[in-house]
Design a protein around this motif. Sequence first.
Motif, PDB file in Angstrom:
ATOM      1  N   VAL A  71       0.816  -1.201   0.000  1.00 50.73           N
ATOM      2  CA  VAL A  71       0.000   0.000   0.000  1.00 50.73           C
ATOM      3  C   VAL A  71       0.855   1.258   0.000  1.00 50.73           C
ATOM      4  CG1 VAL A  71      -1.875   1.227   1.153  1.00 50.73           C
ATOM      5  CG2 VAL A  71      -1.749  -1.273   1.311  1.00 50.73           C
ATOM      6  N   ALA A  72       0.694   2.080  -1.023  1.00 51.50           N
ATOM      7  CA  ALA A  72       1.306   3.410  -1.044  1.00 51.50           C
ATOM      8  C   ALA A  72       0.243   4.379  -0.552  1.00 51.50           C
ATOM      9  CB  ALA A  72       1.745   3.772  -2.454  1.00 51.50           C
ATOM     10  N   TYR A  73       0.519   5.084   0.542  1.00 57.43           N
ATOM     11  CA  TYR A  73      -0.503   5.937   1.141  1.00 57.43           C
ATOM     12  C   TYR A  73       0.033   7.325   1.441  1.00 57.43           C
ATOM     13  CZ  TYR A  73       1.987   4.301   5.332  1.00 57.43           C
ATOM     14  OH  TYR A  73       2.960   3.982   6.256  1.00 57.43           O
ATOM     15  N   SER A 104       1.035  12.621  -1.457  1.00 58.37           N
ATOM     16  CA  SER A 104       0.245  11.966  -2.503  1.00 58.37           C
ATOM     17  C   SER A 104       0.797  12.222  -3.898  1.00 58.37           C
ATOM     18  CB  SER A 104      -1.208  12.441  -2.431  1.00 58.37           C
ATOM     19  OG  SER A 104      -1.818  12.061  -1.227  1.00 58.37           O
ATOM     20  N   GLY A 105       1.179  13.472  -4.169  1.00 64.74           N
ATOM     21  CA  GLY A 105       1.721  13.806  -5.478  1.00 64.74           C
ATOM     22  C   GLY A 105       3.053  13.124  -5.754  1.00 64.74           C
ATOM     23  N   THR A 106       3.869  12.987  -4.715  1.00 59.04           N
ATOM     24  CA  THR A 106       5.150  12.294  -4.858  1.00 59.04           C
ATOM     25  C   THR A 106       4.924  10.822  -5.159  1.00 59.04           C
ATOM     26  OG1 THR A 106       6.256  13.836  -3.370  1.00 59.04           O
ATOM     27  CG2 THR A 106       7.304  11.696  -3.693  1.00 59.04           C
ATOM     28  N   GLU A 115       9.331   3.807  -9.974  1.00 62.93           N
ATOM     29  CA  GLU A 115      10.240   3.809  -8.828  1.00 62.93           C
ATOM     30  C   GLU A 115       9.687   2.967  -7.679  1.00 62.93           C
ATOM     31  OE1 GLU A 115      12.543   7.035  -5.937  1.00 62.93           O
ATOM     32  OE2 GLU A 115      11.769   7.644  -7.909  1.00 62.93           O
ATOM     33  N   ILE A 116       8.391   2.972  -7.515  1.00 65.48           N
ATOM     34  CA  ILE A 116       7.741   2.073  -6.563  1.00 65.48           C
ATOM     35  C   ILE A 116       6.643   1.330  -7.307  1.00 65.48           C
ATOM     36  CG2 ILE A 116       8.245   3.481  -4.532  1.00 65.48           C
ATOM     37  CD1 ILE A 116       5.342   4.475  -4.597  1.00 65.48           C
TER      38      ILE A 116
END
Length: 362
Positions: A71-73, A104-106, A115-116
Amino acid sequence: MARVGIMLTFRSSSRRAAAVLGIACLGFTAAACSSSSSSSSSASAPASSASSTASSSASPSSTKVSGTASVAYASSLEFLNENDVKPAFTAATGAGYSGTGNASGTLEQFIASGEIKPNVFEAVGGDNITPLEPKFTNWYVQYAATSMVIAYNPKSKYASEFKAYADGSKPLSTLFSTLLQTPGLKLGRTDPNTDPQGRDFIYMLELAQKYYNLPSDTVSKILGTTDFGTSSSSQIYAESSLDSTLQSGQLDASSAFITQAKELGLDYIPLPPQINLGDASLASTYKTASVKIKTGTKTGSPQDIDITIIGTPTPASEAFVAYTLSPAGLAQYKQGGFTVLTPTVFGSKSSVPASVASELGS
């Protein structure tokens, strides 16, 4: 692509219990609730409460989910995800969990560049998900909201003044016209180019300037620049470190979402709905605030929390989204200080996995 909003209602408990992945209504047992509570930090009572609610309304499921939800949060969700959601989700489903927090933008940029490679993305604002369409996803669900506050350090030399604004004994108008403009006051915020909170803070100041009929240079004096979209201001910190920088005493005050302030026990000044970006009925008012950043001009809007699956759905990614949108998942958000919304799908409804749709209904 055209955005399509579809309001969804939850199915009955009996239908959720029959969901393909067997995670419907989470199937919490008393032992699972206990595990969730003991795995969380001192502010993890919301997870335990949510788990108990689910336990009383659904029968246990023996089905376990394979794989890991990566999870990217948004960093503002870090405390909730790592302390409450993670243990409850894994206890309910058997799936693994790994989390990555950032602005969030990153995160959107990192996903786009490869990259992820998460399989779930939770952002503040759907406009951080739509740039990933259609390559990585073509839908997202809006399910919760938050609002802006000004957090402050109780050991700051200005603490007594901040407290007076927080308890209402001083008019908020002078917070913006006087205190926040004080030479030497150390104010922290995040980069408006990559972080919704960074933009929200600027929108909030612009709305306050109008709402309190303050001089036209009020915002520039508080920000210390007339270039509101700059990334180089000494006030700017990474979202992931802003709260700890405030708590360490390096800052007198900082931007914050109310949910962060409550979860981390920060002292904060509540703000009226006319300027805090937390009231959906005031969307047209919020839209009058704007900031020009590197990618163009952005305008204010109610601050919603959105979730989607990145790439080909996996059992674990589907399970995590379904868990988040289930009664117990939403209860954790409510206990964490978020405003829970009726989940709404934006984009391609037909692309929403069946296991997620089964949690919501049609």
